[in-house]
Design a protein around this motif. Structure first.
Motif, PDB file in Angstrom:
ATOM      1  N   LEU A 125      13.144  10.197  19.789  1.00 53.53           N
ATOM      2  CA  LEU A 125      12.497  10.435  18.503  1.00 53.53           C
ATOM      3  C   LEU A 125      13.237   9.704  17.382  1.00 53.53           C
ATOM      4  N   LEU A 126      14.549   9.618  17.482  1.00 57.14           N
ATOM      5  CA  LEU A 126      15.324   8.878  16.483  1.00 57.14           C
ATOM      6  C   LEU A 126      14.962   7.403  16.505  1.00 57.14           C
ATOM      7  N   HIS A 127      14.805   6.861  17.694  1.00 54.77           N
ATOM      8  CA  HIS A 127      14.429   5.452  17.822  1.00 54.77           C
ATOM      9  C   HIS A 127      13.030   5.195  17.286  1.00 54.77           C
ATOM     10  N   ILE A 128      12.101   6.098  17.598  1.00 62.65           N
ATOM     11  CA  ILE A 128      10.724   5.960  17.106  1.00 62.65           C
ATOM     12  C   ILE A 128      10.685   6.072  15.589  1.00 62.65           C
ATOM     13  N   SER A 129      11.496   6.974  15.038  1.00 63.38           N
ATOM     14  CA  SER A 129      11.516   7.129  13.578  1.00 63.38           C
ATOM     15  C   SER A 129      12.031   5.862  12.908  1.00 63.38           C
ATOM     16  N   PHE A 130      13.011   5.218  13.510  1.00 68.28           N
ATOM     17  CA  PHE A 130      13.524   3.960  12.968  1.00 68.28           C
ATOM     18  C   PHE A 130      12.441   2.887  12.977  1.00 68.28           C
ATOM     19  N   TRP A 131      11.689   2.836  14.088  1.00 68.74           N
ATOM     20  CA  TRP A 131      10.588   1.868  14.176  1.00 68.74           C
ATOM     21  C   TRP A 131       9.517   2.177  13.128  1.00 68.74           C
ATOM     22  N   MET A 132       9.218   3.444  12.925  1.00 65.66           N
ATOM     23  CA  MET A 132       8.222   3.827  11.935  1.00 65.66           C
ATOM     24  C   MET A 132       8.662   3.448  10.522  1.00 65.66           C
ATOM     25  N   ILE A 133       9.951   3.547  10.258  1.00 63.26           N
ATOM     26  CA  ILE A 133      10.463   3.131   8.943  1.00 63.26           C
ATOM     27  C   ILE A 133      10.217   1.641   8.734  1.00 63.26           C
ATOM     28  N   LEU A 134      10.454   0.839   9.772  1.00 64.72           N
ATOM     29  CA  LEU A 134      10.194  -0.598   9.664  1.00 64.72           C
ATOM     30  C   LEU A 134       8.716  -0.870   9.395  1.00 64.72           C
ATOM     31  N   VAL A 135       7.855  -0.148  10.095  1.00 67.25           N
ATOM     32  CA  VAL A 135       6.405  -0.307   9.887  1.00 67.25           C
ATOM     33  C   VAL A 135       6.034   0.125   8.478  1.00 67.25           C
ATOM     34  N   GLY A 136       6.566   1.265   8.040  1.00 70.89           N
ATOM     35  CA  GLY A 136       6.260   1.760   6.712  1.00 70.89           C
ATOM     36  C   GLY A 136       6.698   0.806   5.614  1.00 70.89           C
ATOM     37  N   LEU A 137       7.896   0.257   5.736  1.00 67.70           N
ATOM     38  CA  LEU A 137       8.383  -0.706   4.741  1.00 67.70           C
ATOM     39  C   LEU A 137       7.531  -1.973   4.745  1.00 67.70           C
ATOM     40  N   THR A 138       7.081  -2.366   5.927  1.00 68.24           N
ATOM     41  CA  THR A 138       6.202  -3.538   6.024  1.00 68.24           C
ATOM     42  C   THR A 138       4.907  -3.302   5.264  1.00 68.24           C
ATOM     43  N   VAL A 139       4.310  -2.118   5.464  1.00 66.73           N
ATOM     44  CA  VAL A 139       3.062  -1.778   4.767  1.00 66.73           C
ATOM     45  C   VAL A 139       3.304  -1.705   3.259  1.00 66.73           C
ATOM     46  N   CYS A 140       4.484  -1.233   2.854  1.00 61.47           N
ATOM     47  CA  CYS A 140       4.811  -1.175   1.424  1.00 61.47           C
ATOM     48  C   CYS A 140       4.866  -2.572   0.799  1.00 61.47           C
ATOM     49  N   VAL A 141       5.263  -3.561   1.578  1.00 63.98           N
ATOM     50  CA  VAL A 141       5.445  -4.917   1.049  1.00 63.98           C
ATOM     51  C   VAL A 141       4.175  -5.751   1.165  1.00 63.98           C
ATOM     52  N   SER A 183       0.839  -1.191   0.000  1.00 65.29           N
ATOM     53  CA  SER A 183       0.000   0.000   0.000  1.00 65.29           C
ATOM     54  C   SER A 183       0.881   1.249   0.000  1.00 65.29           C
ATOM     55  N   TRP A 184       0.386   2.302  -0.663  1.00 62.61           N
ATOM     56  CA  TRP A 184       1.106   3.573  -0.671  1.00 62.61           C
ATOM     57  C   TRP A 184       1.099   4.236   0.704  1.00 62.61           C
ATOM     58  N   TRP A 185       0.243   3.757   1.595  1.00 66.55           N
ATOM     59  CA  TRP A 185       0.277   4.267   2.962  1.00 66.55           C
ATOM     60  C   TRP A 185       1.656   4.056   3.591  1.00 66.55           C
ATOM     61  N   GLY A 186       2.331   2.988   3.181  1.00 68.27           N
ATOM     62  CA  GLY A 186       3.663   2.726   3.703  1.00 68.27           C
ATOM     63  C   GLY A 186       4.646   3.826   3.358  1.00 68.27           C
ATOM     64  N   VAL A 187       4.522   4.376   2.138  1.00 67.20           N
ATOM     65  CA  VAL A 187       5.394   5.481   1.735  1.00 67.20           C
ATOM     66  C   VAL A 187       5.145   6.699   2.623  1.00 67.20           C
ATOM     67  N   GLY A 188       3.874   6.956   2.913  1.00 70.45           N
ATOM     68  CA  GLY A 188       3.544   8.076   3.792  1.00 70.45           C
ATOM     69  C   GLY A 188       4.142   7.908   5.181  1.00 70.45           C
ATOM     70  N   ILE A 189       4.108   6.675   5.689  1.00 68.55           N
ATOM     71  CA  ILE A 189       4.679   6.412   7.016  1.00 68.55           C
ATOM     72  C   ILE A 189       6.191   6.623   7.003  1.00 68.55           C
ATOM     73  N   VAL A 190       6.849   6.184   5.926  1.00 70.24           N
ATOM     74  CA  VAL A 190       8.300   6.356   5.814  1.00 70.24           C
ATOM     75  C   VAL A 190       8.658   7.838   5.730  1.00 70.24           C
ATOM     76  N   VAL A 191       7.885   8.598   4.978  1.00 71.61           N
ATOM     77  CA  VAL A 191       8.132  10.039   4.880  1.00 71.61           C
ATOM     78  C   VAL A 191       7.962  10.706   6.248  1.00 71.61           C
ATOM     79  N   ALA A 192       6.894  10.338   6.963  1.00 71.65           N
ATOM     80  CA  ALA A 192       6.673  10.890   8.304  1.00 71.65           C
ATOM     81  C   ALA A 192       7.822  10.513   9.237  1.00 71.65           C
ATOM     82  N   ALA A 193       8.329   9.288   9.091  1.00 66.39           N
ATOM     83  CA  ALA A 193       9.468   8.852   9.900  1.00 66.39           C
ATOM     84  C   ALA A 193      10.706   9.677   9.587  1.00 66.39           C
ATOM     85  N   GLY A 194      10.891  10.018   8.299  1.00 68.00           N
ATOM     86  CA  GLY A 194      12.029  10.849   7.915  1.00 68.00           C
ATOM     87  C   GLY A 194      11.956  12.232   8.531  1.00 68.00           C
ATOM     88  N   LEU A 195      10.763  12.811   8.546  1.00 63.71           N
ATOM     89  CA  LEU A 195      10.588  14.127   9.172  1.00 63.71           C
ATOM     90  C   LEU A 195      10.848  14.058  10.673  1.00 63.71           C
TER      91      LEU A 195
END
Length: 257
Positions: free
Chosen positions: A66-82, A41-53
């Protein structure tokens, strides 16, 4: 930074085991997850972008949490992308469980540690007085007369509380019982850890009163800590067994009818 916390901060040493546990839980759901691969889902891209911010904000403010949470959000976002949103829901608990490996924000950690120090000191003095040892508390110092026992930050109980809460959460997830029983198992881990840590300090106080200050140092102190941690985990498991007995007779009777 996260690895440094796991390596050098004894309060978060359990963090090494959390990813392995999460991967094992995901592996157990592979039959449900495999059909979802490719349904990203493209929602994963949105989560990764939010994690980057969030990472930029954390880096600018040197806020490791916040750095740790952003890393976790990237993992979640990539999961949703796949595997898509539905696939992510299938492994929602393993993904959320990763959060138990992330250290608390510094201010919250210090506040919690300070409060637990005072509470553990009070419980320790209560245990000593209960067995007839003359003891008084002044802040985080337990006065035994000729000997003063300092309850330092390392004795606050956080190094036992965090892994016990993490394990209790896993036990509650795997516990095949009603929701209230599972919630009770998880929530009860906090008072169990706090009370037993106070009892541990009281036990050390008794040893110091009888054997001298050396009883509060070295391997004996470390060994006593792990004994009480295992006892805490044993209480949680025993609690699960007792809760499984509640209502079991009536449910069997209804099935028989």
């Amino acid at each position: 930074f996260l690895l440094d916390n796991w390596l050098y901060d004894e309060n978060y040493g359990h963090g090494f085991f959390i990813p392995a546990i999460s991967l094992f839980l995901i592996w157990n759901t592979r039959k449900l997850l495999l059909p979802e691969i490719g349904n990203g889902s493209w929602w994963g891209v949105g989560i990764v972008v939010a994690a980057g911010l969030l990472y930029v904000v954390g880096e600018a403010g040197t806020l490791h949490f916040l750095l740790h949470i952003s890393f976790w959000m990237i993992l979640v976002g990539l999961t949703v992308c796949v595997v898509g949103v539905q696939g992510a829901r299938t492994i929602a608990f393993p993904l959320l469980y990763l959060l138990t490996a992330i250290p608390l924000p510094g201010l919250l950690h210090q506040t919690l540690s300070g409060q637990l120090q005072l509470l553990s000191s009070s419980l320790g003095v209560g245990c000593l007085q209960l067995v007839g040892v003359m003891a008084y508390r002044e802040g985080n110092v337990i006065d035994l007369g000729p000997i003063q026992l300092q309850v330092v930050e390392a004795c606050s109980g956080l190094r036992y509380l965090f892994p016990l809460v993490s394990l209790s959460l896993l036990c509650a997830y795997l516990y095949q019982e009603r929701f209230w029983k599972r919630a009770f198992v998880f929530l009860s881990s906090v008072p169990i850890a706090i009370v037993l840590n106070g009892f541990r300090i009281g036990t050390i106080g008794v040893l110091v009163d009888n054997l001298g200050p050396a009883a509060a140092e070295g391997f004996g102190h470390f060994f006593a800590g792990w004994i009480f941690f295992v006892a805490s985990l044993g209480l949680v498991l025993g609690e699960m067994w007792l809760l499984s007995r509640i209502g079991s007779g009536s449910s069997k009777k209804s099935r028989a009818e």
